[in-house]
Design a protein around this motif. Structure first.
Motif, mmCIF file in Angstrom:
data_model
loop_
_atom_site.group_PDB
_atom_site.id
_atom_site.type_symbol
_atom_site.label_atom_id
_atom_site.label_comp_id
_atom_site.label_asym_id
_atom_site.label_seq_id
_atom_site.Cartn_x
_atom_site.Cartn_y
_atom_site.Cartn_z
ATOM 1 N N ASN A 37 0.853 -1.190 0.000
ATOM 2 C CA ASN A 37 0.000 0.000 0.000
ATOM 3 C C ASN A 37 0.891 1.243 0.000
ATOM 4 O O ASN A 37 1.243 1.778 1.050
ATOM 5 C CB ASN A 37 -0.927 -0.003 1.216
ATOM 6 N N LEU A 38 1.252 1.727 -1.165
ATOM 7 C CA LEU A 38 2.174 2.839 -1.318
ATOM 8 C C LEU A 38 1.452 4.180 -1.231
ATOM 9 O O LEU A 38 0.249 4.253 -1.484
ATOM 10 C CB LEU A 38 2.880 2.757 -2.674
ATOM 11 N N PRO A 39 2.186 5.248 -0.918
ATOM 12 C CA PRO A 39 1.604 6.591 -1.065
ATOM 13 C C PRO A 39 1.140 6.796 -2.513
ATOM 14 O O PRO A 39 1.709 6.215 -3.445
ATOM 15 C CB PRO A 39 2.778 7.521 -0.713
ATOM 16 N N ALA A 56 1.462 5.914 -8.371
ATOM 17 C CA ALA A 56 1.297 6.381 -9.750
ATOM 18 C C ALA A 56 2.607 6.227 -10.532
ATOM 19 O O ALA A 56 2.595 5.807 -11.700
ATOM 20 C CB ALA A 56 0.842 7.838 -9.763
ATOM 21 N N ASP A 57 3.721 6.534 -9.898
ATOM 22 C CA ASP A 57 5.017 6.395 -10.573
ATOM 23 C C ASP A 57 5.337 4.929 -10.835
ATOM 24 O O ASP A 57 5.864 4.570 -11.903
ATOM 25 C CB ASP A 57 6.119 7.032 -9.733
ATOM 26 N N LEU A 58 5.013 4.071 -9.884
ATOM 27 C CA LEU A 58 5.261 2.639 -10.068
ATOM 28 C C LEU A 58 4.455 2.105 -11.244
ATOM 29 O O LEU A 58 4.977 1.363 -12.088
ATOM 30 C CB LEU A 58 4.890 1.888 -8.783
ATOM 31 N N ASP A 59 3.202 2.483 -11.318
ATOM 32 C CA ASP A 59 2.331 1.992 -12.386
ATOM 33 C C ASP A 59 2.708 2.545 -13.758
ATOM 34 O O ASP A 59 2.408 1.927 -14.787
ATOM 35 C CB ASP A 59 0.868 2.341 -12.072
ATOM 36 N N THR A 67 10.805 4.414 -0.826
ATOM 37 C CA THR A 67 10.240 4.698 -2.149
ATOM 38 C C THR A 67 11.220 5.480 -3.032
ATOM 39 O O THR A 67 10.806 6.075 -4.037
ATOM 40 C CB THR A 67 8.932 5.480 -2.010
ATOM 41 N N GLU A 68 12.497 5.490 -2.689
ATOM 42 C CA GLU A 68 13.497 6.143 -3.540
ATOM 43 C C GLU A 68 13.368 5.624 -4.966
ATOM 44 O O GLU A 68 13.267 4.411 -5.191
ATOM 45 C CB GLU A 68 14.909 5.869 -3.030
#
Length: 541
Positions: free
Chosen positions: A110-112, A117-120, A518-519
């Motif tokens: 469960n990311l910020p 959004a950046d991961l996806d 999350t770097e």
């Protein structure tokens, strides 16, 4: 070149080169072997140096690529290869240095929202060191590879300097400075510019602007030692708790905007307490005899003496406030009891470490010196390696020899020290660097539709600081007497650094969340725009 940078980046990230870990040393060998594969260094083996820093058993990498058309003009490509630890990754820390596996695992977390959004998007590479700053190092390595094949395109000589311990005490940069001067003499080099590739760093929370930095913020680590007066907790008014005094000092310093400096629109972050503790080793019902705190204090023009003066004023005001409040509480207590309390008339002085040391020396002479000379190696051998903790040991031991045992505040400094580095355009090289920034801003806008803004200081600490040392001897004069570790485990090669007074610019990669789990690194920008801008600087025009 993009694919080469990406491949080298992954190779660098896979080495978990955490500061002060064995893999930090291994990382130096990894870089050396990558560079040693270049045919240029087969033909010129003395141009590639695995530089040993014996006092800390660390290694930096120095790689010189000489222009086939003889020139003294040399540009230094600066980077660091150590990274911070990965404890904040929690159970994901086993994947921190494996971006492909980490990205798979992060899809389950469960990311910020911003990180999700950046991961996806698929445009961001997650992992420790991707942003800070192994992409910058990978770019520099691949530029060296490219220009070793196409040296005719260069407008200068290139010298790559990759250092360890930037995230710690900058021992890599400091330990390599004399080697840079030696290479300049040996190869007739004139260092005109330093290009660092540290990532963009926001000036404030939510800042998404992109900057071209022409300097670097400075930092001091002031320490406050407070000797109180011990007492049984059943008789608290007969003693003076140093935690109380330090807490009031801390309240007056922490995030206090009055201690910020400004340069144009640039404003330093306010100071922040990095540690506050008393010096009791175990539980007891005794009020602590002493406590200590130290602070991250960012600077632009303030000198060590100016900071000491500010701290003295804060300490004196805090003491007055504490003693006034103490008197009110005693009065309130007496109104509730009939006890005939005898309250000591407290007087708390504020001294610098230099003043306390000299008074102890006058009283005990060589006994104090012999004691410290004996104990310091013993403390280090016993595992007190952190220079802040070692400083605390020394000031505590010095106070033990101080003849007056009244409550006392001692002001001092602990390592590290980062000078502020700024470009005022006073020399030809400084003026040329500022003109280059204007040119790069126009180039980024026209070629990549990217808006860059000039910024006088990189707001995150960097080794750029050590290329901008000015008035070094006056700094040493102020620092040395009040930094107990100066000349023991910490030193600044001031004469050398003043000779390395070279203008710097930072051509950044793009990332987010340095030092967090999350770097991440933005691949489209960092693999395309950053190297193109560097090539704009390095090639003939």
């Amino acid at each position: 070149m993009k694919s080469n940078i990406y491949s080298t980046l992954l190779k660098l990230v896979q080495c978990p080169s955490i500061t002060e870990s064995p893999d930090e040393k291994n990382m130096a060998h990894v870089i050396y072997h990558i560079l040693n594969e270049f045919p240029y260094f087969h033909d010129n083996p003395n141009h590639l140096v695995l530089h040993h820093i014996p006092e800390h058993d660390l290694y930096s990498i120095i790689a010189l690529l000489k222009n086939p058309s003889p020139t003294k003009k040399t540009i230094i490509l600066l980077s660091h290869f150590d990274v911070v630890a990965v404890d904040e990754y929690g159970y994901l820390k086993d994947y921190a240095f494996d971006p492909a596996s980490l990205i798979k695992e992060l899809h389950k977390v469960n990311l910020p929202d911003d990180a999700r959004a950046d991961l996806d998007s698929g445009d961001w590479l997650f992992g420790r060191g991707t942003m800070d700053m192994k992409c910058g190092l990978a770019i520099e390595i691949e530029l060296l590879r490219y220009y070793a094949i196409h040296p005719e395109k260069l407008d200068c000589n290139l010298l790559l300097l990759a250092v360890p311990d930037e995230e710690g005490n900058s021992r890599g940069m400091l330990g390599s400075s004399s080697k840079l001067l030696a290479l300049a003499d040996a190869h007739d080099l004139d260092y005109r510019l330093v290009i660092n590739t540290e990532p963009f760093f926001p000036l404030y929370t939510g800042d998404t602007k992109k900057y071209l930095y022409t300097g670097s913020i400075g930092k001091l680590l002031p320490m406050i030692y407070c000797a109180g007066k011990e007492a049984h907790v059943g008789e608290p008014y007969s003693g003076l708790n140093p935690n109380l005094i330090l807490s009031e000092i801390n309240r007056r310093i922490e995030a206090n905007a009055q201690f910020c400096e400004s340069w144009g629109s640039f404003v330093t972050p306010p100071p922040s307490c990095l540690k506050q503790k008393d010096l009791k080793d175990s539980y007891s019902v005794q009020i602590p005899r002493a406590a200590v705190a130290y602070y991250n204090w960012m600077i632009l023009r303030d000198t060590p003496q100016i900071i000491l003066d500010k701290l003295k004023k804060v300490a004196e005001e805090a003491i007055a406030s504490v003693l006034d409040e103490r008197a009110k509480q005693v009065t309130a207590y007496l109104s509730k009891s009939s006890y005939p309390l005898q309250i000591p008339p407290w007087k708390v002085e504020v001294k610098t470490y230099e003043e306390v040391y000299q008074r102890a020396l006058e009283t005990h002479g060589d006994v104090l010196i012999q004691y410290l000379n004996q104990k310091i190696p013993q403390w280090i051998e016993a595992g007190v390696k952190d220079e802040r903790e070692l400083t605390i040991k020394i000031v505590d031991a010095t106070y033990a020899y101080y003849p007056e045992k009244n409550p006392l505040i001692i002001l001092l400094f602990a390592p590290p020290y980062y000078p502020s580095c700024f470009n005022e355009g006073l020399t030809n090289d400084e003026a040329a660097a500022l003109a280059l920034v204007d040119e790069l801003i126009a180039y980024a806008q026209s070629e990549f539709d990217t808006t860059l803004e000039p910024c006088a200081f990189f707001p995150g600490l960097s080794d750029n600081s050590y290329f901008g040392v000015k008035n070094g001897q006056s700094i040493v004069h102020e620092f040395k007497p009040n930094m107990p570790l100066w000349g023991i485990s910490y030193d600044l090669p001031i004469d050398t650094l003043e000779k390395l007074n070279v203008p710097v610019i930072n051509i950044s990669t793009l990332g987010k969340d340095p030092h967090k789990y999350t770097e991440r690194l933005n691949l489209p920008y960092s693999l395309t725009v950053t190297p193109a801008m560097m090539m704009k600087v390095l090639e003939k025009r």
